[in-house]
Design a protein around this motif. Structure first.
Motif, short mmCIF file in Angstrom:
data_model
loop_
_atom_site.label_atom_id
_atom_site.label_comp_id
_atom_site.label_asym_id
_atom_site.label_seq_id
_atom_site.Cartn_x
_atom_site.Cartn_y
_atom_site.Cartn_z
N ASP A 1 -9.22 0.69 -6.72
CA ASP A 1 -9.78 1.79 -5.92
C ASP A 1 -8.74 2.85 -5.63
O ASP A 1 -9.04 4.05 -5.69
N THR B 1 0.82 -1.22 0.00
CA THR B 1 0.00 0.00 0.00
C THR B 1 0.85 1.26 0.00
O THR B 1 0.60 2.18 -0.80
N GLU C 1 -8.37 -5.43 -6.59
CA GLU C 1 -9.41 -4.44 -6.43
C GLU C 1 -8.94 -3.25 -5.59
O GLU C 1 -9.36 -2.12 -5.82
N GLN C 2 -8.08 -3.50 -4.63
CA GLN C 2 -7.54 -2.40 -3.84
C GLN C 2 -6.76 -1.43 -4.73
O GLN C 2 -6.86 -0.21 -4.59
N TYR C 3 -6.01 -1.99 -5.67
CA TYR C 3 -5.27 -1.13 -6.59
C TYR C 3 -6.22 -0.32 -7.45
O TYR C 3 -6.00 0.88 -7.70
#
Length: 1937
Positions: free
Chosen positions: A1185, A1127, A1181-1183
């Motif tokens: 977003d 992150t 999916e985190q990327y």
């Protein structure tokens, strides 16, 4: 109130010992074995978290936890908790957890290594338990730790886990305090260790044991019991016997056995132990080895007289032999344990058998008739020498255990203190003794042996018959009864003390006759004797050979003189010698017996006696000191003596040599010979066999007392060296020249010199130190000068000097200045000529590095420079690379060690001298060569036997490359920041700095992309990465400082790519590792990706205005970096994209004042790279977003770039969403999902106009279709590809190139090839109409543009084939289904959307539903067609709504108002359709006038079929259909069936008549649903009065018109049937005509419709309209009525499907509400079930007619038959129209026959494959309630005629009516009036029948279901038709509206 307190540091960790499950607030669930960290505690509770998942914390009871003692280390904000336990226990715990998780996966997949892993896990658990018990000694713990680490390493290799690196003690190596070189070496050692373990595991078990067998071993034997009835005492002799050489190889082990059958020492029962020792490799190689037991009876002569007291007692007689082959045990192929017992059968001797013969017989015998007699023994191999055996096996080899030594010295002679052997083994072989003139029988000869001294006295207790018993003074042999040539072969050991004077010692043998009678025996005296001396006259011992001894008679009358025989010859050789000298051979009572003889064999095994005369002479050096010739001879012979003799007298020999050297003054030659002899002995001790004597030699030198020896030794050695080039020995003598041996013995020569000098200095207080130093210096310089020679004969000597010179340093530095010695060593190395002995020189340098001289800092500075120079020159020329790298690695390892002093100055030298050379060597490495660590295949066992597929990389690891990289990394690691700065500043020009940086960065990048180390060498790879990261930081600052202005783009570019490659390498992706491994890496190295990313980000923003040079090239690499799932790294690096966009956006346009104003390059590159990277597994999916949030925020805050930026950010988000779905689905095995994802991406790329990506996915979709045999969809996909091409000769753009069509150069060529592929696929998919269009386009191009008539001819032929296929080949009509995907559980592209699917061939609704549920196993099937509620739409579950739909054909204008054959129309009914419809009832009940339908029309996004077999619904229209319209549609459908059937028979006279009969019967005599009578209400005027509107009036008129038309069609069809019906069907036809007449009457009377003619005179067949196809009638009727025809279909699938089409132009339709032409679809009712007893629905037996007794019963039964015929007829009619078309011609000629009926000779078989059982089960599971029955609403195929005038009973009969083999009774002929049928009616002449060459049989249809009243279908009167009844699914329930 509960008080929580912080847990102490000593108990921070615990392990769950019970499962804890309790539902409550803040509870933490635990499983047994979970490790928890305790944060707080109360008296009964803990609060903490599980280490495996730190996100979950809670409370748990104390009683469930076993706490461990811990220590806590706090470093900043990081707290490290360590459990206080042995490191090996911690490692085992982690390993067991990791292995267990893998074991579970293998258990699920049933992997082949499951049992092996289970066994290893259990072993580790047991070992861990042993360690934790704290009951092991230190030695046992160390041994167990070795086993544990070996097992862990082997298991990790088996499971493809990381290689664990360990130190010498087996502990895990800490790379932080270990040099790179040492880490690399430990990896190599670990890999080699695992290789050996692997090799052991893949070999057969017995060969593994044999290969691992020790060089020195012992055989432990325990005699358990001896079962044999002897009756007298006995001796049991145990020995090892070589069957091939026919000799014993060890001493005897003697056991005394009593006559009671138990040991004499009863306490030894079951406990006789012996160790056969000194066995070695030679014994392992013996072909056959036996353990032999000889049983000697001790008692009377004849056992029959055993009880007689007058018999002579104590006579030793042979009794028997037992033998067991132990070759496999000796060779290690068979393992034994101490408790395992072997039975050895016993063989008794015969009357006259010698013991030797019995041994041979037993050995070769396959079986022995032992009768239960034998010995029980246990045995086991014990490795090592006896000292090791006593230490390792104290429970077996107890104190006092006898040791049976080998007859001879062991292979490896150990200088054991106090182990002095002086044994002589004597074998009594055989002899011959004459019986004498007065004797009549042979003698019973007994041999007695004693050892006598020179005085004739007998030595006491020096003879042993076997270990285990006390020594004896006299040995008596066995006796053979009346045998004059006895063979004894008894071995006796003579052990004489070394203190005994051997002069005069001799063995004396006396021969005595033993009488059976004790009285006679007492009077017997020895009749002869023999003797042999133990020492020869030259004082050497008796030779090891067979001796023929002279037998001397003893005259009993003369007094025996004990010394009388001393001067007599003892052997035949002495006798021959004396006879030659004519010496008297007689003395006293002893006279020679020439007829008798006696043989013995001797073997001397002594450390004090020798056979060697020369060795003995040197030991007596004083006697020959002044005899130069003798001394010279003895010294020369010494150098030819075997080593065994020398090492026995090592210290004595050395003393003798040095005494001779120091005291001899007569000859220099003798001094040289003494020196040579000394060198010979030293070289002998260096041999492996005698390597154990090195400590003896060292001890001798340590106590060396010859103080002046050093002068002579140095002088002689220097003289040898100085004269090295003078002598030119022959080639065969070069390897044996004295100087060469002296060079090989330099170490011990210098040790002796130094020790002699030290002794002299100690005595003389250091006198002569300077002289000694000068002499020593001159000696070393002489050796250096010798190295300059270039002659061939000095080559070996020089090589030996290079090899052994370094061995003198450790001794020399004790008496010589180390610094000066360093200069001498440099001189020595430099003296070696160039290109001479290069390899030996580098090995010498390497040895020098390992000496204490190099570890001294001052000396190292002297040595390092020259060493590096020599190494650099060779490395630059790529010579001796292995040795050069070894030298460098040893240097770096030495410099790392802190005990060797500071190394900063040394590193400067290394850096300036050889760093660049090492880097270039890394560049020049040969990556293809493999220097294998160990040849695992050397034994012939392929690696895949263990690893399953291929050997792991570490087995074939290139050691040289790895070591070279390790050297470079070691240099870079030890360089400080000052070293880096100094090195950069040392370059004279900026260009040199640039060259170095480019070089090192490219090396780094290559090492990252192609790592030289195997993947499982994790520690080595991580250490390498940490070094590279540190170096890249230094290089980054240098690049920024020195190459920003002027800007070096290539250097910056290389840095960026290298850094990103470093960051994205697999070995740094922590998320792929286990939690424990990830934490360990972070603890040691942190997350190197984050640090690298921050460095890249810093360097990017340092670019300034030069950023544009890296756009768009750096988009892909930066994107790859940001996709790393870290992150903080993502947050730091994603803004680089915005900076790129901004940079391109603000880029000035050349030659103008405006900016570019867009960032197309960044956009295009980012989309391209995202596609490739996400498909490759990057991103989540985190990327998605995160990148959306960051870029959206940045773009939203920018004034000028806001709009474009936000659009781009949204595009990226949408793309990522689709790509992530695509990647997820592509892992699915279900290819339909993958197709959907590809289409989803195709639409996206089409929308954003990315042709290259669009084309890429087109090819993927096409390939996927071809894999699934979806040829139609593949063709449509290729068609999209072809549309991107032009019919031109322009070159192909890169994006349009494809590897499949690589030979195409122009767009025309490529498009043409694609068209041919499309046509081929369309042909396979039976889409011939579309293929024809493609052929036409190609033909037009060939004809009008290319004028290629040859190709035109080919394509026209192909086109003709396709036309022929349309008319002649059968193709199934696919059905269509509507699928609604409701809920959020589906992928986003399916969520809450409705699709229309094109079914596969012969796929029905039940099959399709099953397939969809297979695709979505978690989905729930909805039971109704109602729109889903919001709860379902927003649910996270999956809901499927499936029903069948009917395609709506859009009639082509060219077909309007034209007669079109069925073959042509069939294609357009179900293909190229975009509209679909289905209907459902809105109300329940039986009132036909209220049965409204709800009809839904759906439009898909594209026509079907297309690039996929399904498309989403884009528009939906729903409207109601009135009951009257339903009636019209039903009758229209029936009329069309009749019209088509009539036309078929007119076109094809050969067509079967059965379907037509069934169709007619279903209309004129309907069995179910009432036929037209069901709609009787609509014909009534009352209906119009109550419900009538203008439109309803029109509908009623239309209904009446259709009814009238149906009457006419029925009349025509009956006429056709009458003409073609055979005699067997005449009654059936008559019945139908009757029913038709009745039907006409009812219609006239009750419906008010005038029937013009009830007969057949005015048949419409004569109407000119019918000269065309039957469709013209339909066209007329439909057009005149002005009504549109709609298709009606319900939710469940029917047993069959029919579709009709109006051939009216859509513009003629009058209903404004529908707006468009609508298509109709009807369903035949499904079968709901048949009685279990029915096996067939049609039963006819030929040629048997059973007359009926009464007319009434005949009519009743005939009615039943007709009823059944009616139902089957409807079945045939419903199928024949839709499925058969005009396939078989039939003649419309009347058949004249006298038979009442005929047999249907052709069986009806189904063309459709049988439906699966699962279909019936699935359908039957659905409730039948609330279902719309189309057979009730729409079918007009049946008309209920209940008039009593018919006289027929339409009730079903029981099954019993047809239970016999006889056919059912047929009715008698009725008095029906046929007068209205004109005799002149001639059947119309049919057209020429159209039939294909490949005709097909008519397809049978499924049996009809029961009607509403439970009536069963009738039976056709034909036995030949017994079709298999395919299961018909039950209709699913339709929910109430």
């Amino acid at each position: 109130m509960t008080i929580w307190r912080k847990s102490g540091n000593r108990n921070k960790v615990g392990v769950a010992v019970y499962n804890y499950r309790e539902n409550g607030p803040h509870r933490l669930s635990l499983d047994i074995g979970d490790t928890v960290v305790i944060l707080e505690e109360t008296d009964e509770w803990y609060r903490g978290y599980v280490i495996s998942d730190k996100t979950k914390s809670g409370i748990f009871p104390k009683s469930y936890i076993h706490t461990k003692e811990t220590t806590v280390e706090i470093s900043g904000s990081r707290e490290t908790i360590t459990v206080k336990e042995l490191p090996i226990v911690t490692e085992m715990t982690l390993v067991l957890k990791e292995w267990h998780s893998i074991w579970k996966q293998i258990y699920v997949t049933q992997g082949e290594d499951l049992d092996k892993i289970s066994e290893m896990i259990n072993e580790l658990v047991d070992w861990r338990r042993k360690i934790l018990s704290h009951k092991l000694t230190n030695d046992e713990l160390k041994a167990l730790q070795q086993d544990i680490t070996a097992r862990i390493d082997y298991g990790n290799a088996l499971l493809n886990l990381d290689l664990v690196v360990r130190d010498e003690l087996g502990n895990v190596l800490n790379p932080e305090v270990t040099s790179v070189i040492e880490v690399h070496r430990r990896h190599c050692l670990a890999a080699e260790r695992i290789r050996k373990e692997t090799q052991t595991s893949i070999k057969p078990e017995n060969e593994c044991r044999a290969s691992s067998f020790p060089h020195t071993f012992n055989l432990f034997v325990m005699l358990r019991n001896f079962v044999c009835k002897i009756g007298e005492d006995a001796d049991i002799l145990m020995n090892l016997f070589d069957a091939k050489e026919q000799k014993f190889i060890s001493e005897n082990f003697l056991v005394k056995w009593s006559k009671e059958g138990v040991p004499k020492d009863i306490e030894m029962l079951n406990n006789f132990r012996v160790v056969f020792t000194d066995l070695g490799t030679k014994d392992r190689l013996r072909e056959k080895v036996f353990l032999v037991f000889q049983i000697v009876r001790i008692g009377v002569m004849d056992p029959k007289d055993a009880d007689s007291k007058k018999q002579t007692q104590g006579i030793r007689r042979p009794f028997g032999v037992a033998a067991m082959e132990i070759t496999d045990i000796i060779q290690g192929r068979q393992t034994c344990h101490e408790d395992q017992q072997f039975f050895i059968p016993f063989q008794q001797c015969g009357e006259k058998e010698f013991m030797e013969n019995v041994i041979k017989k037993v050995i070769v015998a396959k079986e022995i008739n032992h009768k239960g007699q034998g010995l029980w023994v246990s045995m086991i191999i014990l490795p090592g020498d006896m000292k090791q055996v006593h230490e390792d096996y104290p429970h077996l080899v107890v104190t006092g255990t006898p040791v049976a030594r080998k007859m001879g010295f062991p292979e490896v002679i150990l200088p054991v203190n106090g182990d002095v052997r002086n044994d002589i083994y004597v074998t009594l072989m055989y002899g011959e003794f004459t019986k004498g003139p007065t004797k009549t029988t042979d003698k019973n000869v007994e041999v007695s042996m004693v050892v006598c001294n020179s005085q004739g006295d007998i030595l006491q207790n020096v003879i042993s018959h076997g270990c285990g018993q006390s020594m004896m003074s006299e040995y008596k042999s066995m006796i053979y009864y009346h045998e004059d040539k006895p063979k004894w072969y008894e071995i006796v050991k003579v052990a004489i003390s070394t203190e005994e004077d051997f002069r005069g010692l001799h063995l004396k043998f006396q021969f005595k006759h033993k009488s059976s009678s004790e009285a006679k025996d007492k009077s017997e005296r020895p009749f002869a004797m023999s003797f042999v001396k133990l020492l020869n006259e030259d004082c050497t011992t008796l030779k090891d050979c067979t001796h023929e001894l002279i037998v001397y008679k003893i005259e009993s009358k003369k007094a025996e003189d004990t010394k009388a025989y001393f001067d007599l010859p003892s052997c035949k050789k002495d006798l021959e010698l004396r006879q030659g000298n004519r010496i008297q051979i007689q003395s006293g009572a002893y006279s020679i017996s020439h007829k008798d003889y006696f043989f013995i064999e001797s073997y001397v095994c002594s450390t004090k006696l020798t056979h060697n005369v020369d060795l003995l002479g040197l030991l007596k050096w004083r006697e020959i000191l002044n005899d130069t010739e003798s001394l010279k001879l003895h010294l020369q012979q010494l150098m030819k003596t075997e080593g065994e003799e020398i090492v026995k007298f090592l210290q004595d020999l050395l003393d003798s040599l040095f005494n001779i050297l120091m005291q001899n003054t007569n000859s220099e030659l003798c001094e040289d010979l003494v020196f040579d002899a000394l060198v010979y002995i030293i070289a002998l001790i260096s041999d492996r066999k005698y390597n154990q004597f090195r400590p003896v030699l060292d001890a001798y030198i340590e106590s060396f007392g010859f103080t002046m020896a050093y002068n002579k030794l140095m002088f002689i050695l220097k003289d040898y060296v100085d004269k090295a080039n003078e002598k030119n020995p022959r080639p065969e003598e070069q390897s044996d020249q004295p100087l060469l041996r002296a060079m090989k013995s330099l170490e011990y020569i210098f040790k002796i010199i130094i020790r002699s000098r030290l002794s002299f200095s100690m005595i003389n207080e250091g006198r002569g130190k300077e002289h000694f130093a000068n002499t020593l210096k001159q000696l070393i310089q002489s050796i250096s000068n010798m190295m300059m020679y270039t002659t061939d004969h000095t080559l070996l000597v020089q090589g030996a000097a290079l090899k052994y010179i370094s061995s003198i340093i450790a001794e020399v530095i004790t008496v010589f200045d180390p610094l000066e010695l360093s200069h001498l060593m440099v001189q020595f190395i430099n003296s070696v000529p160039k290109d001479r002995l290069t390899r030996q020189k580098m090995k010498c340098v390497d040895d020098l590095i390992h000496t204490a001289l190099f570890k001294m800092q001052d000396c190292r500075l002297v040595l390092l420079g020259p060493i590096l120079q020599h190494t650099m020159v060779l490395m630059e020329h790529n010579e001796e690379m292995e040795d050069c790298i070894n030298v460098m690695s040893d240097i770096m390892a030495t410099l790392w060690a802190p005990e060797n002093g500071p190394s900063e100055s040394d590193l400067y030298v290394i850096m300036q001298t050889i760093l660049r050379t090492v880097i270039q060597s890394v560049i020049g490495m040969d990556r293809n060569s493999k220097i294998v660590l160990g040849d695992i295949d050397s034994e012939g066992f392929p690696l895949h036997q263990f690893f399953g597929h291929q050997p792991p990389q570490d087995i074939s690891y290139n050691w040289l490359n790895g070591n070279c990289v390790a050297v470079m990394m070691s240099i870079l690691r030890q360089m400080t920041e000052n070293h880096y700065v100094s090195y950069i500043n040392s370059f004279t020009t900026t260009y040199d700095v640039l060259d170095f940086l480019m070089e090192i960065i490219l090396v780094f990048r290559d090492l990252i992309s192609r790592n030289v180390y195997p993947e499982d060498w994790v520690e080595m790879i991580l250490l390498q990465n940490s070094v590279m990261l540190r170096a890249l930081r230094f290089f980054a600052s240098t690049i920024h400082e020195k190459f920003s202005n002027p800007f070096e783009q290539q250097l910056w570019n290389n840095f960026f790519h290298c850094s990103i490659s470093f960051l994205t390498q697999d070995s740094l992706q922590l998320e792929h590792f286990s939690g424990a491994k990830r934490e360990k890496i972070i603890a040691k190295y942190k997350d190197m990706r984050r640090e690298t990313g921050f460095e890249i980000r810093s360097m990017w923003f340092n670019l300034g205005h030069n950023k544009i040079n890296f756009i768009p090239a750096m988009v892909g690499p930066i994107l790859e970096m940001t996709l790393i799932p870290e992150t903080e790294l993502r947050k730091a690096t994603i803004p680089i994209f915005f900076d790129m966009m901004l940079c391109e956006f603000n880029q000035p346009v050349p030659n103008s004042n405006r900016i570019q104003g867009n960032f197309h390059e960044v956009e295009n590159e980012m989309i391209t790279q995202l596609d490739a990277l996400v498909e490759g597994g990057r991103g989540d999916e985190q990327y998605m977003d995160l990148i959306f949030q960051i870029l959206y925020h940045l773009c939203d805050g920018h004034s000028t770039m806001q709009d474009q930026g936000l659009v781009f950010v949204e595009t990226v988000r949408r793309l990522l969403q689709r790509l992530l779905e695509y990647r997820l689905i592509m892992q699915d095995e279900i290819k339909e999902h993958r197709m959907s994802c590809i289409v989803n991406l195709l639409d996206f790329y089409h929308d954003i106009n990315r042709k290259e990506m669009y084309i890429r996915y087109l090819h993927k979709l096409c390939d996927l279709h071809l894999e699934c045999d979806n040829f139609t969809e593949a063709a449509h996909t290729l068609l999209l590809y072809s549309r991107l091409l032009q019919w031109s000769d322009d070159g192909l753009p890169p994006m349009l190139n494809n590897s499949k069509y690589s030979s195409s150069l122009s767009q025309r060529e490529l498009k043409e090839k694609i068209y041919y592929d499309i046509i081929s696929n369309l042909d396979k998919g039976k889409m011939w109409e579309t293929g024809i269009e493609m052929c036409k386009e190609l033909a037009r191009m060939y004809e009008e543009e290319l004028f290629d008539y040859k190709s035109l001819s080919t394509i026209l032929k192909r086109q003709a084939e396709l036309f022929d296929c349309i008319m002649n080949q059968m193709r199934p009509e696919p059905e269509y289904f509507r699928v609604g995907y409701f809920g959020r559980g589906f992928p986003s592209f399916l969520q809450n959307k409705v699709y229309i699917y094109r079914g596969k061939e012969y796929e029905r609704l039940a099959d399709f539903s099953a397939r969809m549920q297979t695709l979505f196993p978690n989905a729930e099937l909805m039971k109704t067609l109602d729109a889903p509620g919001q709860d379902i739409v927003e649910s996270q579950k999956q809901y499927l709504q499936i029903n069948a739909v009917s395609p709506v054909m859009e009639l082509k204008p060219c077909f309007c108002n034209k007669p079109i054959t069925e073959q042509i129309l069939k294609y357009y009914r179900v293909n190229e359709v975009q509209k679909f419809t289905y209907s459902r009832r809105t109300e329940e009940g039986t009132d036909v006038s209220r049965m409204w339908l709800e009809r839904t029309i759906m439009v898909t996004s594209y026509p079907l079929p297309g690039i996929v077999g399904w498309y989403p619904v884009t528009a939906t229209e729903t409207y109601g259909v009135s009951p009257l319209e339903c009636a019209i549609e039903t009758i229209e459908k029936t009329n069309k069936k009749l019209t088509m059937a009539i036309d078929q028979h007119r076109q094809d006279p050969a067509l079967r008549i059965d379907p037509l009969g069934m169709l007619l019967n279903g209309v004129v005599d309907p069995a179910v649903n009432g036929g037209i009578s069901k709609y009787k209400v609509f014909y009534n005027d009352e209906y119009l009065l109550t419900n009538g509107t203008d439109k309803d009036r029109d509908y009623v008129e239309r209904l009446k018109q259709l009814t009238t038309e149906q009457i006419s069609l029925l009349r025509d069809a009956l006429l056709v049937h009458r003409r073609k019906a055979p005699e067997t069907l005449k009654p059936f036809h008559t019945h139908m005509e009757q029913r038709f007449a009745e039907m006409c009457t009812i219609i006239e009377r009750e419906y008010g419709i005038k029937v013009s003619e009830r007969g057949f005179k005015s048949s419409s067949l004569k109407n000119p309209t019918f000269q065309r196809l039957g469709f013209d009638v339909a066209i007329k009727g439909i057009t005149s009525g002005g009504l549109s025809l709609r298709r009606n279909h319900s939710m469940p699938v029917s047993a069959d499907r029919h579709s009709e089409v109006s051939l009216t132009s859509p513009s003629a339709l009058s209903d404004a509400r529908r707006m468009k032409y609508k298509r109709l679809n009807y369903a035949t009712p499904t079968k709901t079930g048949l009685p279990a007893g029915r096996s067939q629905s049609v039963w006819v037996k030929a040629d048997k007619v059973s007359p009926s007794p009464s007319k009434l019963s005949l009519q009743s039964k005939m009615g039943n038959i007709v009823k059944r015929v009616s139902q089957v007829g409807d079945q045939f009619s419903s199928s024949g129209q839709h499925r058969n078309s005009f396939e078989q011609p039939i003649e419309l000629n009347e058949q004249k026959t006298s038979k009442f009926y005929t047999i249907l000779t052709e069986g009806l078989t189904t063309r459709r494959p049988p439906r699966p059982d699962s279909t019936e089960k699935r359908q039957s599971s659905r409730p039948p309630s609330n279902q719309f029955r189309p057979d009730q609403l729409l079918s007009t195929s049946s008309l209920s005629l209940t008039s009593t005038q018919s006289g027929l009973t339409l009730t079903d009969t029981s099954d019993g009516d047809f239970s016999s083999d006889e056919p059912p009774p047929l009715p008698e002929k009725h008095s029906v009036d046929y007068s209205n049928i004109s005799a002149d009616i001639i059947p119309a002449v049919p057209r020429k029948s159209i039939s294909s060459a490949n005709t097909h049989k008519n397809k049978p249809v499924p049996a009809l279901p029961e009607d509403m009243n439970g009536a069963m279908p009738p039976v056709l009167p034909s036995k030949s038709f017994v079709p298999d009844k395919p299961p018909v699914p039950e209709k699913p329930a339709l929910p109430p509206k």
